[in-house]
Design a protein around this motif. Sequence first.
Motif, PDB file in Angstrom:
ATOM      1  N   VAL A   1      54.076 -10.752   7.457  1.00  0.00           N
ATOM      2  CA  VAL A   1      53.056 -11.571   6.795  1.00  0.00           C
ATOM      3  C   VAL A   1      51.661 -10.955   6.869  1.00  0.00           C
ATOM      4  CG1 VAL A   1      51.921 -13.830   6.791  1.00  0.00           C
ATOM      5  CG2 VAL A   1      54.373 -13.668   7.221  1.00  0.00           C
ATOM      6  N   ALA A   2      51.289 -10.462   8.022  1.00  0.00           N
ATOM      7  CA  ALA A   2      49.909 -10.029   8.258  1.00  0.00           C
ATOM      8  C   ALA A   2      49.529  -8.833   7.394  1.00  0.00           C
ATOM      9  CB  ALA A   2      49.711  -9.698   9.735  1.00  0.00           C
TER      10      ALA A   2
ATOM     11  N   GLY B   1      46.694  -5.785   7.638  1.00  0.00           N
ATOM     12  CA  GLY B   1      45.696  -5.202   8.525  1.00  0.00           C
ATOM     13  C   GLY B   1      45.598  -5.935   9.846  1.00  0.00           C
ATOM     14  N   ASN B   2      46.740  -6.430  10.344  1.00  0.00           N
ATOM     15  CA  ASN B   2      46.800  -7.179  11.612  1.00  0.00           C
ATOM     16  C   ASN B   2      45.921  -8.428  11.588  1.00  0.00           C
ATOM     17  OD1 ASN B   2      48.548  -5.239  12.602  1.00  0.00           O
ATOM     18  ND2 ASN B   2      47.531  -5.094  14.568  1.00  0.00           N
ATOM     19  N   GLU B   3      45.768  -9.021  10.410  1.00  0.00           N
ATOM     20  CA  GLU B   3      45.008 -10.259  10.261  1.00  0.00           C
ATOM     21  C   GLU B   3      45.849 -11.289   9.514  1.00  0.00           C
ATOM     22  OE1 GLU B   3      40.398  -8.669  10.007  1.00  0.00           O
ATOM     23  OE2 GLU B   3      41.557  -8.824   8.149  1.00  0.00           O
ATOM     24  N   VAL B   4      45.682 -12.557   9.895  1.00  0.00           N
ATOM     25  CA  VAL B   4      46.478 -13.608   9.257  1.00  0.00           C
ATOM     26  C   VAL B   4      45.735 -14.939   9.359  1.00  0.00           C
ATOM     27  CG1 VAL B   4      47.755 -14.101  11.394  1.00  0.00           C
ATOM     28  CG2 VAL B   4      48.773 -14.664   9.182  1.00  0.00           C
ATOM     29  N   ILE B   5      45.848 -15.750   8.299  1.00  0.00           N
ATOM     30  CA  ILE B   5      45.354 -17.125   8.335  1.00  0.00           C
ATOM     31  C   ILE B   5      46.460 -17.997   8.919  1.00  0.00           C
ATOM     32  CG2 ILE B   5      44.581 -19.097   6.972  1.00  0.00           C
ATOM     33  CD1 ILE B   5      43.473 -17.171   4.919  1.00  0.00           C
ATOM     34  N   VAL B   6      46.094 -18.879   9.845  1.00  0.00           N
ATOM     35  CA  VAL B   6      47.068 -19.768  10.485  1.00  0.00           C
ATOM     36  C   VAL B   6      46.608 -21.211  10.327  1.00  0.00           C
ATOM     37  CG1 VAL B   6      48.130 -20.451  12.670  1.00  0.00           C
ATOM     38  CG2 VAL B   6      47.810 -18.024  12.145  1.00  0.00           C
ATOM     39  N   VAL B   7      47.511 -22.072   9.912  1.00  0.00           N
ATOM     40  CA  VAL B   7      47.232 -23.501   9.808  1.00  0.00           C
ATOM     41  C   VAL B   7      48.373 -24.273  10.456  1.00  0.00           C
ATOM     42  CG1 VAL B   7      48.332 -23.730   7.536  1.00  0.00           C
ATOM     43  CG2 VAL B   7      46.580 -25.377   8.226  1.00  0.00           C
ATOM     44  N   LEU B   8      48.038 -25.332  11.194  1.00  0.00           N
ATOM     45  CA  LEU B   8      49.022 -26.195  11.816  1.00  0.00           C
ATOM     46  C   LEU B   8      49.192 -27.435  10.953  1.00  0.00           C
ATOM     47  CD1 LEU B   8      47.990 -24.375  14.222  1.00  0.00           C
ATOM     48  CD2 LEU B   8      48.528 -26.306  15.714  1.00  0.00           C
TER      49      LEU B   8
ATOM     50  N   TYR C   1      49.030 -15.481   5.048  1.00  0.00           N
ATOM     51  CA  TYR C   1      48.816 -16.787   5.678  1.00  0.00           C
ATOM     52  C   TYR C   1      50.157 -17.308   6.184  1.00  0.00           C
ATOM     53  CZ  TYR C   1      50.597 -18.873   1.334  1.00  0.00           C
ATOM     54  OH  TYR C   1      51.371 -19.217   0.262  1.00  0.00           O
ATOM     55  N   LEU C   2      50.084 -18.142   7.208  1.00  0.00           N
ATOM     56  CA  LEU C   2      51.289 -18.643   7.860  1.00  0.00           C
ATOM     57  C   LEU C   2      51.085 -20.098   8.261  1.00  0.00           C
ATOM     58  CD1 LEU C   2      54.106 -17.976   9.121  1.00  0.00           C
ATOM     59  CD2 LEU C   2      52.884 -17.435  11.241  1.00  0.00           C
ATOM     60  N   VAL C   3      52.038 -20.940   7.916  1.00  0.00           N
ATOM     61  CA  VAL C   3      52.009 -22.347   8.314  1.00  0.00           C
ATOM     62  C   VAL C   3      52.801 -22.499   9.609  1.00  0.00           C
ATOM     63  CG1 VAL C   3      52.655 -24.703   7.701  1.00  0.00           C
ATOM     64  CG2 VAL C   3      51.809 -23.143   5.932  1.00  0.00           C
TER      65      VAL C   3
ATOM     66  N   VAL D   1      56.728 -20.486   1.058  1.00  0.00           N
ATOM     67  CA  VAL D   1      55.600 -20.238   1.956  1.00  0.00           C
ATOM     68  C   VAL D   1      56.132 -19.799   3.320  1.00  0.00           C
ATOM     69  CG1 VAL D   1      53.676 -21.315   3.187  1.00  0.00           C
ATOM     70  CG2 VAL D   1      54.072 -21.851   0.775  1.00  0.00           C
ATOM     71  N   HIS D   2      55.522 -18.784   3.881  1.00  0.00           N
ATOM     72  CA  HIS D   2      55.911 -18.328   5.219  1.00  0.00           C
ATOM     73  C   HIS D   2      55.642 -19.434   6.234  1.00  0.00           C
ATOM     74  CE1 HIS D   2      56.769 -14.172   4.175  1.00  0.00           C
ATOM     75  NE2 HIS D   2      55.666 -14.145   3.465  1.00  0.00           N
TER      76      HIS D   2
END
Length: 430
Positions: free
Chosen positions: A153-154, A156-163, A187-189, A205-206
């Motif tokens: 998913v990431a 450049g070793n960056e990811v948006i995370v939402v709970l 992004y990752l849920v 969606v991941h």
Amino acid sequence: MGVCTEKCDKWGQGSRIGAAIVIGVVVGCVFAFFYPYGFFYPDPPAQTDHPFFKYNVLVKSWSYESTEWMNVLRSYIRRLSERNAELQKQVKELNEKLQIAEQEKGRAQELLVSLGEREKAAPFGKVKSTRTNPLVLPDESVNPRLAKILAEVAVGNEVIVVLANSNVKSMLEIWMASVKRVGIPNYLVVALDDDIVNFCKENGVHVYKRYPDETVDFIGKTGSNQAVSGLKFQILREFLQLGYSVLLSDIDIVYLQNPFDHLYRDSDMEVMSDGHNNMTAYGYNDVSDEPDMGWGRYAHTMRIWAYNSGFFYIRPTAPAIELLDRVAERLTREPNSWDQAVFNEELAFPSYPGYIGLYVSRRVMDFYLFMNSKVLFKIVRKDSSLKKLKPVVVHINYHPDKLYRMKAVVEYYVNGKQNALDTFPDGSDW
């Protein structure tokens, strides 16, 4: 002339005789070597030390015992493979130790520089201190399953995370639609119940769901938006341990641009502000007046409005991980505390007798680009110039009617409906 011819004939006959003798000796030696007992010897004795005997034995052994030889070769190859794997493991461990040593060296150098022991200070106005701490060494053993997901998913070793749990499913739908519309791939849920897992899979969606955890699962499935928000500090730790920078996002946010295009990445953290102007967002000198003090009646204080714990970019550094640990520990110990208040206290309070402060380098995000809902509904929508500005995100953090205001933000900024924001009050009716 005749004398010479006669001598030459005699010399020629002698040379031919000599050559014949030499050839005979060579041929005899060859036959003696190959047939030491003659052509017709009935049963020559065994000669185990003869090289050709050894060769013949080897050929016969290979022919009669090829399976055994193959097993021997396979065993030898297996031992080589095991040794190679062992050496590779040792190389990996040495590389990890080397990286740790380099990190320690970097910290030591920074300490020496800060103590003035490494080099002289640069000329006036040229001295620049270190703002970012070294990254931690990634440890995939912490959570191999999450590591595999993040590797896919990431960017450049960056990811948006939402709970998210089922209580905020409607807002999650708007959140996901805005992310997809902008074209953000990384992004990752983090699903807190099975319903959200299925919802994400249905929408391509991941999604990631943690292994069962009694405390986390109870809050995740039944908790309010605020209770769920407090879980992020515990959950985010593994992301940082795996070596990923995380842009943590609450669910009540609408994306209008890609936020990764607007980060500085020069600090341990970049945080959205709850402030609504330059003073409240970035800090100001607040003067307290005590008339009874006479000449010393005015006391200068420094004030800044809260960093928003619902939207921040955090890098995998030791101080950043310690921040998550401290906040998570306090929220466990003080269950009635507000996670944003604890978050800001741990970021702001310095060391003092009996307390060791946390030195996380931080940057406040541009409050017009990373906009809270107070800025939008109380200021921007009433200003003809500011209305033309397109923010990166809008966070509906100041208002309880989140879903309706999120929809209105989409109507105004995406669909161009100019009066979409007009019906809402500046604040809330309750």
